[in-house]
Design an enzyme around this catalytic site. Structure first.
Site, mmCIF file in Angstrom:
data_model
loop_
_atom_site.group_PDB
_atom_site.id
_atom_site.type_symbol
_atom_site.label_atom_id
_atom_site.label_comp_id
_atom_site.label_asym_id
_atom_site.label_seq_id
_atom_site.Cartn_x
_atom_site.Cartn_y
_atom_site.Cartn_z
ATOM 1 N N HIS A 1 0.763 -1.371 -0.091
ATOM 2 C CA HIS A 1 -0.164 0.312 0.007
ATOM 3 C C HIS A 1 0.745 1.216 0.042
ATOM 4 C CE1 HIS A 1 -3.749 2.831 1.554
ATOM 5 N NE2 HIS A 1 -2.355 3.218 1.691
ATOM 6 N N GLU A 2 1.809 1.230 1.192
ATOM 7 C CA GLU A 2 3.185 2.279 0.797
ATOM 8 C C GLU A 2 3.451 2.203 -0.184
ATOM 9 O OE1 GLU A 2 2.029 4.834 3.119
ATOM 10 O OE2 GLU A 2 0.850 3.586 4.551
ATOM 11 N N HIS B 1 1.358 4.522 -2.961
ATOM 12 C CA HIS B 1 1.841 5.593 -2.164
ATOM 13 C C HIS B 1 2.533 6.692 -3.183
ATOM 14 C CE1 HIS B 1 -1.486 6.890 -0.876
ATOM 15 N NE2 HIS B 1 -1.364 5.799 0.372
ATOM 16 N N HIS C 1 3.550 6.610 -7.141
ATOM 17 C CA HIS C 1 2.811 7.771 -6.986
ATOM 18 C C HIS C 1 3.741 9.265 -7.140
ATOM 19 C CE1 HIS C 1 -1.196 10.063 -6.848
ATOM 20 N NE2 HIS C 1 -0.635 9.995 -7.794
#
Length: 702
Positions: A486-487, A490, A493
């Site tokens: 998940h991190e 990010h 991104h």
């Protein structure tokens, strides 16, 4: 020229030898111009902030006093170029505040939070500056702007307008007071929470280890080592310590003690109590909304989001709540039956749920977390997340040992694109320690931009995993492994961002869109072909057995009623805090109780984040009225992964290129709804979320 290349020595005051020697103010002669963490000390920050405030104010004054007719270059572009030193100093400072604080840093933070608000207020409410922006916004169709420039102008106008730049002087003055006070309160909330987390631990004696895996005990010993308690074993309120303990410990009395400490953080009537802080924050947010012409803070906050209104948010949450609650209640009854079967003469309590849910999962799916953890070593899962990114986007990772870091555990990788050019620098700080706040997050020390040269971003992932001891690797639970991906989503991104202007870089998107790249990336962590390659037993090196893999996949939707209830109730509480009058929550505990009774919250489940520890919404306002964003984004991520499934290849090159171009690299340069439709070819299908969580109600047979 990159932001770290801008020479600050021309700034007023740097003839002072003490300032010239300040590592935060010098050009960084480090690999990739990264922060020289090995040189930076707490006493360097306030002088650096003072210089940065001075420089930024001078840059803004030059824009405001420019006699030329406002145009995009002398106003919007000039704003984008301003404040580079402040961004540089602040990014380093806030990394340390969150990831490796000490009493000196936290004391400085109390001052800096108010000073930061005091610095930004006159900028964001400057009538002359806003007048220049309005003049451009009014004739934007005539300016011949590119798509990205048009987006930047619109976002700049919106940001200033929503900050109160168009208010009268009395209202601006009050807004400034509120902003400064809110900055102080958010910092206090965060410090209180960290204080409670640092102070509590529970020592485990020889008779307290029943049911606990060997790897967990090793991690508990590592946690004790971090606190100078060598030879002992402790659990802490870090989720990576608490969750496995509550799932595995056979000692009901210890589970109760640990659970109550976990949910009472910030609510102990001590110097770290957050109740009064919450009440004042809510009052000031309500006043802010009223000054800006909105009926509630939620209405103000959500106007600038994909959701747009509190009603739209409530509609999504209530749609999910009903099937999730029904599933949780059915699971509760099954857990109570299991207790009775074992001869237990007690009613299921909140500190029992995880323990008996694990037993029920073993019975129904023949799977428990302890069985798969030996195959999920941190190093192997890092390799998996990197390999996935390479296969999707062509980027590669090479570890660097020569980049300064803020703690010896921090690792650094050089990231290159498919042509071998530098794309980013990635820092991973994975282990829990007393100096780090709880949770997991992504941030940056420098954002990607092309306004002044091709600036490569410095991207951080911070987690709180349990550290192995005695040379043993860190073993992750499936939830931990999902958090890692998940991190990193990010992080991608930020790393893959390909925009010109800093304000549109990477994760500079609506809060209810920012979780799409992260939650979408989670899907690859649980794919068979990823696990078959990277899930290897830490002792034998054997790959994850096919039978265990099948059982893991079959068990993924187990206990989703609990997980969804835990989350949605927190999102609903957040929404109610910010839609009801602030006076309604003058007693925070009573408000929480009333709202949970209203939605029929099972008493055996607590909020994922009780109010006094709800840092998402009270340590700052980024997620205030916005905690729902994870679920809003989940509608998109569940639907988006379907594009790869429909292609019959989870690494399909054509779909991956669209994902890169339309989602990961575009930052805030495109409207998020347009970005999603460009990728998927249509709007997301909401049922994908319920289907993913196993909560979709099947149609009744005719």
């Amino acid at each position: 020229m990159s932001e770290t290349s801008v020479s600050p020595v021309a700034s007023k005051g740097l003839e002072n030898p003490l300032l010239k020697a300040n590592p935060l103010l010098k050009a960084w002669q480090t690999p990739f111009e990264t922060p020289p963490f090995d040189e930076i000390k707490p006493e360097h920050f306030m002088p650096a902030f003072e210089q940065a405030f001075f420089d930024h104010s001078a840059e803004i004054a030059a824009i405001v006093n420019d006699p030329a007719v406002p145009d995009f270059a002398n106003t919007i572009t000039a704003l984008e170029r301003s404040g580079k030193l402040l961004s540089r100093v602040a990014s380093v400072f806030y990394d340390l505040v969150s990831a490796h604080s000490n009493p000196a840093i936290l004391e400085i933070d109390k001052d800096v939070s108010s000073r930061m608000a005091r610095h930004w207020n006159p900028i964001m409410m400057n009538a002359v500056l806003f007048g220049r922006i309005v003049a451009l916004h009014d004739k934007r169709a005539e300016l011949g702007l590119t798509t990205e420039q048009m987006r930047l102008l619109e976002r700049t106008y919106t940001r200033f307008h929503r900050s109160g730049a168009g208010l009268d002087e009395a209202a601006k003055a009050r807004m400034a007071e509120i902003n400064e006070r809110l900055a102080h309160l958010g910092t206090s909330f965060s410090h209180h929470l960290l204080g409670d987390e640092q102070e509590w631990f529970m020592e485990l004696g020889e008779g307290d280890l029943d049911g606990l895996a060997e790897s967990f005990v090793a991690s508990a010993k590592a946690s004790a080592d971090e606190r100078g308690m060598t030879g002992k074993a402790i659990i802490t309120t870090s989720r990576s310590s608490m969750e496995p303990f509550l799932k595995s410990s056979t000692r009901r009395d210890l589970r109760e003690k640990a659970y109550k400490a976990f949910i009472q953080r910030g609510n102990n009537g001590n110097a770290n109590d957050n109740n009064e802080t919450i009440v004042e924050i809510l009052k000031l947010r309500e006043e802010t909304a009223k000054i800006l012409g909105f009926p509630t803070f939620a209405a103000y906050r959500l106007e600038d989001s994909m959701a747009k209104t509190p009603e739209a948010v409530r509609g999504l949450l209530e749609r999910v709540w009903k099937p999730a609650r029904a599933r949780a209640l059915a699971d509760r009854d099954a857990l109570q039956e299991l207790i009775a079967e074992e001869g237990g003469n007690f009613k299921l309590a909140a500190w029992d749920w995880r323990y008996y849910a694990e037993k029920l999962r073993q019975r129904r799916a023949n799977f428990d977390d302890a069985a798969i953890k030996p195959y999920l070593t941190l190093d192997h899962m890092i390799a998996a997340q990197f390999d996935t990114a390479t296969r999707l986007f062509g980027i590669t990772f090479a570890e660097r040992k020569d980049v300064p870091v803020w703690h010896p555990d921090v690792r650094v990788w050089e990231v290159k694109d498919a042509k071998g050019a530098l794309k980013a620098i990635f820092y991973g700080d994975y282990f829990a320690r007393p100096s780090k706040r709880s949770g997991a997050w992504m941030t940056s020390l420098r954002d990607q931009q092309k306004l002044d040269g091709d600036v490569a971003p410095l991207v951080l992932n911070i987690c709180n995993f349990a550290k192995g001891t005695d040379g043993q690797p860190s073993l992750l639970s499936p939830d931990d492994a999902r958090t890692l991906f998940h991190e990193f989503g990010h992080g991608l991104h930020g790393m893959l961002s390909n925009v010109i202007y800093p304000s549109l870089s990477g994760t500079s998107v609506f809060t209810d869109f920012v979780e799409l790249p992260s939650q979408l990336y989670e899907h690859w962590q649980e794919q068979p072909q990823v696990l078959q390659t990277f899930a290897k037993h830490y002792q034998t090196g054997e790959p994850l057995p096919d039978d265990l893999l099948k059982r893991f996949i079959a068990a993924r939707k187990f206990n989703q009623g609990f997980a969804t209830v835990e989350f949605v109730s927190s999102a609903l509480i957040d929404l109610e805090f910010h839609t009801q009058p602030a006076s309604a929550s003058a007693d925070v505990a009573a408000f929480e109780k009333k709202e949970l009774e209203k939605i029929g919250m099972p008493e055996e489940i607590a909020l994922r984040h009780r109010p006094t520890q709800f840092g998402h919404i009270f340590s700052g306002d980024h997620y205030a009225s916005g905690y729902y964003s994870y679920m809003w984004s989940e509608v998109m991520d569940a639907d988006a992964f379907g594009a790869f499934e429909e292609a019959g290849n989870i690494f399909d090159p054509a779909v991956a290129k669209r994902l890169h171009d339309d989602i990961y690299s575009s930052g805030g340069s495109v409207d998020p709804e347009s970005a999603y439709v460009a990728f998927r070819g249509r709007a997301p299908a909401p049922d994908a979320l319920l289907r993913r969580r196993g909560l979709l109600e099947e149609p009744e047979a005719a």
